[in-house]
Design an enzyme around this catalytic site. Structure first.
Site, PDB file in Angstrom:
ATOM      1  N   ASP A  21      44.368  45.174  44.253  1.00 53.45           N
ATOM      2  CA  ASP A  21      43.690  46.059  43.306  1.00 53.45           C
ATOM      3  C   ASP A  21      44.374  46.052  41.941  1.00 53.45           C
ATOM      4  O   ASP A  21      45.580  45.829  41.849  1.00 53.45           O
ATOM      5  CB  ASP A  21      43.672  47.483  43.896  1.00 53.45           C
ATOM      6  CG  ASP A  21      42.629  48.366  43.220  1.00 53.45           C
ATOM      7  OD1 ASP A  21      41.756  47.837  42.503  1.00 53.45           O
ATOM      8  OD2 ASP A  21      42.686  49.596  43.425  1.00 53.45           O
ATOM      9  N   HIS A  38      40.314  39.188  36.808  1.00 54.49           N
ATOM     10  CA  HIS A  38      39.950  38.570  38.086  1.00 54.49           C
ATOM     11  C   HIS A  38      40.464  37.131  38.165  1.00 54.49           C
ATOM     12  O   HIS A  38      40.922  36.677  39.202  1.00 54.49           O
ATOM     13  CB  HIS A  38      38.431  38.605  38.294  1.00 54.49           C
ATOM     14  CG  HIS A  38      37.893  40.002  38.463  1.00 54.49           C
ATOM     15  ND1 HIS A  38      38.485  40.934  39.279  1.00 54.49           N
ATOM     16  CD2 HIS A  38      36.814  40.621  37.922  1.00 54.49           C
ATOM     17  CE1 HIS A  38      37.794  42.077  39.218  1.00 54.49           C
ATOM     18  NE2 HIS A  38      36.779  41.906  38.400  1.00 54.49           N
ATOM     19  N   LEU A 132      49.858  29.236  58.559  1.00 50.92           N
ATOM     20  CA  LEU A 132      49.392  30.576  58.178  1.00 50.92           C
ATOM     21  C   LEU A 132      47.895  30.757  58.446  1.00 50.92           C
ATOM     22  O   LEU A 132      47.089  29.889  58.105  1.00 50.92           O
ATOM     23  CB  LEU A 132      49.660  30.785  56.674  1.00 50.92           C
ATOM     24  CG  LEU A 132      49.141  32.091  56.074  1.00 50.92           C
ATOM     25  CD1 LEU A 132      50.041  33.259  56.456  1.00 50.92           C
ATOM     26  CD2 LEU A 132      49.022  31.990  54.553  1.00 50.92           C
TER      27      LEU A 132
HETATM   28  C1  IPE Z   1      39.171  47.951  47.023  1.00 54.09           C
HETATM   29  O1  IPE Z   1      39.340  48.101  45.661  1.00 54.09           O
HETATM   30  C2  IPE Z   1      38.419  46.694  47.316  1.00 54.09           C
HETATM   31  C3  IPE Z   1      39.115  45.450  47.022  1.00 54.09           C
HETATM   32  C4  IPE Z   1      40.353  45.334  46.608  1.00 54.09           C
HETATM   33  C5  IPE Z   1      38.350  44.249  47.254  1.00 54.09           C
HETATM   34  P1  IPE Z   1      38.334  48.947  44.766  1.00 54.09           P
HETATM   35  O2  IPE Z   1      38.859  48.898  43.385  1.00 54.09           O
HETATM   36  O3  IPE Z   1      36.941  48.511  44.978  1.00 54.09           O
HETATM   37  O4  IPE Z   1      38.498  50.407  45.410  1.00 54.09           O
HETATM   38  P2  IPE Z   1      38.219  51.839  44.818  1.00 54.09           P
HETATM   39  O5  IPE Z   1      36.811  51.843  44.299  1.00 54.09           O
HETATM   40  O6  IPE Z   1      39.208  52.080  43.738  1.00 54.09           O
HETATM   41  O7  IPE Z   1      38.424  52.778  45.972  1.00 54.09           O
HETATM   42  C1  IPE Z   2      40.513  44.366  42.366  1.00 54.03           C
HETATM   43  O1  IPE Z   2      40.612  44.777  41.060  1.00 54.03           O
HETATM   44  C2  IPE Z   2      39.468  43.306  42.580  1.00 54.03           C
HETATM   45  C3  IPE Z   2      38.260  43.777  43.273  1.00 54.03           C
HETATM   46  C4  IPE Z   2      38.076  44.977  43.756  1.00 54.03           C
HETATM   47  C5  IPE Z   2      37.205  42.814  43.439  1.00 54.03           C
HETATM   48  P1  IPE Z   2      39.607  45.814  40.403  1.00 54.03           P
HETATM   49  O2  IPE Z   2      38.467  45.059  39.811  1.00 54.03           O
HETATM   50  O3  IPE Z   2      39.228  46.872  41.363  1.00 54.03           O
HETATM   51  O4  IPE Z   2      40.519  46.408  39.249  1.00 54.03           O
HETATM   52  P2  IPE Z   2      40.604  47.897  38.746  1.00 54.03           P
HETATM   53  O5  IPE Z   2      40.827  48.762  39.958  1.00 54.03           O
HETATM   54  O6  IPE Z   2      39.301  48.198  38.082  1.00 54.03           O
HETATM   55  O7  IPE Z   2      41.743  47.916  37.818  1.00 54.03           O
HETATM   56 MG    MG Z   3      39.998  48.690  41.812  1.00 55.43          MG
END
Ligand code: IPE
Ligand code: IPE
Ligand code: MG
Length: 252
Positions: A21, A38, A132
């Site tokens: 995240d 990303h 792995l």
């Molecule tokens: C959780 O992250 C999903 C992934 C890392 C793929 P999100 O960014 O979607 O989660 P929330 O919305 O903060 O709970």
């Molecule tokens: C994690 O990063 C990737 C996915 C959930 C696909 P985020 O896109 O959720 O990044 P933040 O949480 O908005 O910073």
């Molecule tokens: Mg996120």
């Protein structure tokens, strides 16, 4: 181990699961578009796969797209779909050469047919590998996974293949996407959020959690090793009591 000492000598977990995240915030902090976050997140994923292999981790599960992530703007969703496709197409040969076994967990029904074929190809091509196990959670939601397993159990019961009274923990576990993987001992979440966001709810029943403020694109070897070190300091009880001190030496 001396009396009363914490289980400080425990080894690394066999299965590490990571909620990757913070890509968006990483980009935002630098005035860059979320997509750049990303992209850099994919670099961190590649690095983490190499580090996991190096560190002797047996199974690495990475949460890369949740069943709730469809709520994001269409452009971001298609970018993330494209990134998975790019990753599989570009990295498959290298992963296979590194003896990595690729698995995709999550629902495949909503994926575009070409993406579905691609992930099936990745699994087939690496099936015989013995290094792995890399499980990518894509279009994954734990509730969805449990619902699909419950549906299968209901169908099996209706068809007389299973006695409802015989349904137990193992029967449900056997119908999850992770049926042939051990439960994760350690779940790491980056970016400072301290929630589970529908990830491995069943499987993480007794996992240890490490929450790190590091944003996913910055997750490196040091951050990984730090999480493992925290895990090794934990005392795992599984509902029992702390292990009694080893008195075998004293009474001998
Ligand atoms: C959780 O992250 C999903 C992934 C890392 C793929 P999100 O960014 O979607 O989660 P929330 O919305 O903060 O709970
Ligand atoms: C994690 O990063 C990737 C996915 C959930 C696909 P985020 O896109 O959720 O990044 P933040 O949480 O908005 O910073
Ligand atoms: Mg996120």
């Amino acid at each position: 181990m001396s009396s009363g000492q914490r289980d400080a000598g425990v080894s690394n977990p066999a299965h590490v699961a990571i909620i990757m995240d913070g890509n968006g915030r990483w980009a935002q902090m630098r005035g860059l578009p979320r997509q750049e976050g990303h992209r850099r997140g994919l670099e961190a994923l590649r690095r983490t796969v190499r580090n996991a292999s190096d560190l002797g981790i047996a199974v690495l599960t990475l949460y890369s797209f949740s069943t709730e992530n469809w709520r994001r703007p269409h452009a971001e969703v298609s970018f993330l779909m494209g990134l998975l496709k790019h990753f599989v197409e570009k990295d498959l040969a290298e992963l296979s050469a590194a003896n990595v076994q690729v698995r995709i967990i999550g629902s495949r029904l909503d994926l575009a047919p070409d993406l579905r074929r691609l992930v099936e190809h990745a699994e087939t091509r690496t099936r015989g590998n013995t290094g792995l196990i890399l499980a990518i959670a894509f279009n994954y939601g734990s509730r969805d996974e449990i619902v699909r397993a419950a549906r299968q159990l209901a169908a099996d019961a209706a068809a007389g293949r299973i006695d409802p009274a015989a349904i137990d923990d193992a029967a449900l576990t056997a119908r999850l996407d992770t049926h042939d993987l051990p439960d994760p001992e350690l779940v790491i979440r980056t970016s400072g959020e301290t929630r589970i966001s529908n990830f491995l709810l069943w499987q993480a029943a007794y996992a240890e959690f490490v929450f790190t403020p590091v944003m996913w694109p910055d997750f490196d070897r040091a951050a990984f090793e730090d999480a493992l070190a925290q895990y090794r300091q934990r005392e795992r009880r599984f509902g029992g009591v702390a292990a009694p001190p080893d008195r075998s030496v004293d009474v001998a």
